[in-house]
Design a protein around this motif. Structure first.
Motif, PDB file in Angstrom:
ATOM      1  N   SER A 111       3.315  -1.741  -2.741  1.00  0.00           N
ATOM      2  CA  SER A 111       2.505  -0.585  -1.947  1.00  0.00           C
ATOM      3  C   SER A 111       1.171  -0.876  -2.411  1.00  0.00           C
ATOM      4  O   SER A 111       0.545  -0.824  -1.589  1.00  0.00           O
ATOM      5  CB  SER A 111       3.265   0.841  -2.600  1.00  0.00           C
ATOM      6  N   GLY A 112       0.860  -1.066  -3.679  1.00  0.00           N
ATOM      7  CA  GLY A 112      -0.548  -1.225  -3.797  1.00  0.00           C
ATOM      8  C   GLY A 112      -1.187  -2.529  -3.460  1.00  0.00           C
ATOM      9  O   GLY A 112      -2.048  -2.239  -2.654  1.00  0.00           O
ATOM     10  N   GLU A 115      -1.819  -1.537   0.174  1.00  0.00           N
ATOM     11  CA  GLU A 115      -2.696  -0.667   0.391  1.00  0.00           C
ATOM     12  C   GLU A 115      -4.150  -0.990   0.200  1.00  0.00           C
ATOM     13  O   GLU A 115      -5.240  -0.929   0.906  1.00  0.00           O
ATOM     14  CB  GLU A 115      -2.515   0.801  -0.127  1.00  0.00           C
ATOM     15  N   ARG A 116      -4.455  -2.155  -0.895  1.00  0.00           N
ATOM     16  CA  ARG A 116      -5.422  -2.621  -1.103  1.00  0.00           C
ATOM     17  C   ARG A 116      -5.696  -3.735   0.180  1.00  0.00           C
ATOM     18  O   ARG A 116      -7.001  -4.301  -0.172  1.00  0.00           O
ATOM     19  CB  ARG A 116      -5.465  -3.239  -2.352  1.00  0.00           C
ATOM     20  N   ARG A 117      -4.821  -4.070   0.942  1.00  0.00           N
ATOM     21  CA  ARG A 117      -5.122  -5.075   1.959  1.00  0.00           C
ATOM     22  C   ARG A 117      -5.294  -6.269   1.546  1.00  0.00           C
ATOM     23  O   ARG A 117      -6.176  -7.130   1.947  1.00  0.00           O
ATOM     24  CB  ARG A 117      -6.406  -4.673   2.798  1.00  0.00           C
ATOM     25  N   HIS A 173       2.522   1.090   5.775  1.00  0.00           N
ATOM     26  CA  HIS A 173       1.388   0.645   5.226  1.00  0.00           C
ATOM     27  C   HIS A 173       0.362   0.045   6.203  1.00  0.00           C
ATOM     28  O   HIS A 173      -0.822  -0.540   5.960  1.00  0.00           O
ATOM     29  CB  HIS A 173       1.561  -0.223   3.958  1.00  0.00           C
TER      30      HIS A 173
ATOM     31  N   GLU B  56      -3.128   0.290  -8.645  1.00  0.00           N
ATOM     32  CA  GLU B  56      -2.355   1.673  -8.773  1.00  0.00           C
ATOM     33  C   GLU B  56      -1.978   1.932 -10.061  1.00  0.00           C
ATOM     34  O   GLU B  56      -1.050   2.977 -10.117  1.00  0.00           O
ATOM     35  CB  GLU B  56      -1.514   1.673  -7.522  1.00  0.00           C
TER      36      GLU B  56
END
Lengths: 317, 393
Positions: A111-112, A115-117, A173, B56
């Motif tokens: 997910s990180g 989200e950070r692309r 996402h 994160e």
């Protein structure tokens, strides 16, 4: 019959340590054919830790970095950061993780990364369980399946819960590209690898990886089983590019799931009711996919005009 | 060189800036935050050309550094307490992959109950992860040690990760004048990373891999040998840093007025400043006491501790953390170092400054008095004794 058109170069060598008929091994081979040698790959603890063979040997013709099981998303963010900082151009950064290392323990880092692309490809090879540790259930194990931690007995009946929907989680996402791949359809597989390779940003592959010892089928049946999975709608092939869905294999009416279920020992205990329940889930999933394809079509015209969704088979009763 | 007034946290940031790090990755945690905020400012203003990966979790922060380092980048991160504990698995990966990552750690107490005060339990409990551990006494020492840490970590003889710690709030949020070397001076001292045994695009290789007992032992022994080379390499690095900056911090263990001392107290971190002033006070009263400051906890400077102890009859160790069911962690190390030596001083262990409790001059004096007059004792909770004494006037 059309001639198979796949890149000839092999970046996965013989002498690897996979079980006969391993879908994950075949997936790696096809993936690297499409990506080429300018690839750095992060591999967490999974079957492929072992398949790639122990130090000082390697079965892969690319640079490989091992990382702990839950950290592949972060690992490829780090590789891309270093590649950018050091000025490495035209480099494919790839994470290659099992379903546990992606959808269960690896979900946070995935997910990180999304989200950070992070400009990288995350591949989940889905053998639907913790197979390297000896066939325990994962979030990606299908409902009802036997595993060593979801045994079948007087008070238990395989995995109770439904399979985790990793594509839905990933698509929330908004990756630039996400697709399902199945090594039983190598041309579709290569076309998606080729497409993803030429895009920038976070990309995701959900790869179907049949596991003969884990699913209890004979190792020469891998390709046939993979075809059954897609042709019955259990593992539909599609891609989502910037939110637009496209089903990449529509082979006429879906086959009943019965054949797929009966081909595998992990479903041996299935009752007609179990099979019906699975059929219903598959039907609903397929209908949803067809609907999403129609709804997200960039040039909205009446669905009938551009080819009607194919008829939904009536589940056997 | 310029002199600026900055916190210990900013001293970390300035050191990473001067080191021209390629990749920074961090997750915020009190009291580390101002370090990573300052680095974000440096990147935003263009002062620092680095990839700054905001992750994160701390676990991912360290994985980003490990992976970036495996491709040859110079990397920096910072954390504290719970964040460091979450990194635990990756700490082993970093040292095992011989990744020369530099990490600033603000020493903070471990929950529960939640407490953000100074306490060494977080880093002490990472003792066996293969990281080099420095404990700093001042903001100047933080900046200088971080810069030296990059050189030490990347030295081909070492290739190990380093954590440079600072006590929460006493350094992290307290400003002091700090001399900052010029960029060209640092560039001379710390050229681009000479990356070895890293992944090279286009070259088939595997970093990490897996082995059976046939090779695993050899990997571990290489790690042990590299660790053994840390102290001699550090001495060379400090000498070179001193030539450029004219500042020397004295190697792994420094001493203060230990000649002819009847009792010596060994501390780590900021407690040394207080202890030094108490030594002066007591010396003025004709009491023969001295101080030893341990800068390097891993690898443990066994030879230096033995040399110190050879002239001392009573040695006290102040631990700013505690170990359940044993002596204090630093005391245990000292005892282990001294056991094979012919001259073993009477050894006493004290817990002080736990969970942000001030290590006051009164507490330090209490430890010296106990050393000078009492029989050797272990596991005395000086914070509580001092509180009790104050309550009963």
């Amino acid at each position: 019959m059309a001639k198979l058109t796949l890149p000839a170069a092999e970046l996965m060598y013989s002498g690897h340590a996979a079980c006969p008929g391993c879908g994950a091994a075949l997936s790696m081979r096809l993936l690297l054919k499409g990506l080429g040698p300018r690839t750095i790959m992060a591999i967490p603890a999974c079957c492929w830790t072992v398949i790639a063979t122990p130090y000082p040997t390697t079965a892969l013709g690319v640079g490989v970095l091992d990382n702990p099981i839950e950290a592949t998303g972060a690992s490829i963010s780090g590789l891309r950061a270093a590649a950018d900082a050091l000025g490495y151009k035209d480099l494919n950064i790839v994470g290659f993780a099992g379903d546990g290392g992606t959808a269960d323990i690896g979900l946070q880092a995935l997910s990180g990364m999304l989200e950070r692309r992070t400009n990288a490809i995350f591949v989940m090879y889905d053998n639907e369980g913790y197979m390297n540790t000896g066939i325990q259930r994962s979030g990606a194990t299908p409902q009802g399946a036997w595993t060593t931690t979801t045994p079948v007995g007087p008070r238990t009946h395989g995995k109770i819960e439904a399979k985790k929907e990793i594509m839905g989680i990933v698509l929330a996402h908004n990756p630039v590209y996400a697709a399902t791949l199945n090594p039983s359809f190598p041309e579709d597989f290569e076309r998606k690898v080729e497409k993803a390779r030429n895009l920038e940003g976070p990309r995701f592959f959900h790869v179907f990886a049949p596991c003969p010892p884990g699913w209890k089928f004979s190792s020469e049946e891998t390709i046939a089983l993979g075809r059954l999975a897609t042709d019955s709608g259990v593992f539909p092939l599609y891609e989502v590019e910037n939110g637009v869905y496209r089903i990449t294999r529509k082979g006429g009416a879906l086959k009943p799931v019965k054949e797929y279920v009966e081909a595998q020992g992990r479903f041996r205990h299935f009752t007609p009711a179990d099979e019906e329940s699975l059929q219903e889930q598959v039907r609903a999933g397929w209908e949803r996919l067809v609907r999403l394809e129609a709804e997200t079509r960039p040039n909205p015209v009446a669905p009938v005009a551009t080819g009607a969704p194919r008829p939904i088979p009536v589940p056997p009763t | 060189m310029s002199r600026i007034v900055i916190s210990g946290n900013y001293a970390q940031s300035y050191a990473a800036l001067l080191a021209r790090v390629d990749v920074v990755s961090a997750y915020p945690i009190t009291p580390q935050t101002s370090t990573v905020e300052k680095l974000a400012d440096f990147v935003a203003s263009g002062k620092l050309t680095a990839q700054y990966i905001k992750v994160e979790s701390e676990h991912s922060a360290l994985q980003v550094c490990v992976s970036a380092s495996a491709l040859g980048a110079r990397t920096y991160t910072a954390t504290s307490s719970q964040g460091l504990l979450l990194m635990h698995e990756l700490l082993h990966w970093a040292s095992g992959l011989r990744a020369p990552i530099i990490m600033g750690v603000v020493n903070r107490a471990v929950a529960p109950p939640w407490n953000i005060g100074a306490d060494h339990t977080d880093t002490i409990s990472q003792r066996d992860t293969g990281w080099i551990q420095f404990y700093a006494e001042s903001n100047q020492e933080v900046l200088d040690t971080v810069l030296m840490a990059f050189r030490l970590a990347e030295d081909p003889e070492v290739r190990l990760p380093v954590m440079v710690t600072e006590d929460a709030f006493y350094l992290s949020h307290t400003v002091e004048p700090v001399d900052v070397p010029e960029q060209r001076e640092v560039d001379l001292f710390l050229p681009h990373r000479d990356a070895r045994a890293v992944l090279v695009p286009g070259v088939p290789s595997r970093v990490g891999s897996f082995t059976g007992p046939d090779h695993y032992v050899e990997f571990r022994r290489e790690l042990a040998r590299a660790t053994d080379r840390v102290i001699p390499t550090l001495l060379k690095v400090e000498e070179e840093y001193g030539r450029i900056t004219h500042r020397y911090h004295g190697g792994p263990l420094t001493t203060y007025r230990v000649e002819d001392a009847d009792a010596v107290l060994l501390t780590m971190g900021t407690a040394a400043t207080t202890a030094r002033s108490v030594v002066d006070e007591m010396r003025a009263e004709g009491r023969k006491v001295g101080l030893a400051k341990l800068r390097l906890f891993r690898p443990f400077p066994t030879d230096l501790v033995r040399r110190l102890a050879s002239d001392v009859d009573r040695l006290g160790v102040m631990d700013r953390s505690f170990t359940f069911g044993a002596q204090g962690p630093v005391e245990t190390e000292v005892a282990a170092a001294l056991y094979p030596t012919p001259h073993r001083p009477a050894l006493s262990g004290y817990f002080a400054g736990i969970g942000g409790r001030d290590v006051t001059p009164g507490e330090v004096r209490r430890m010296f008095e106990a050393l000078l007059h009492g029989t050797p004792t272990e596991n005395r909770w000086i914070d509580l004794e001092e509180q009790e004494a104050r309550a009963h006037g």
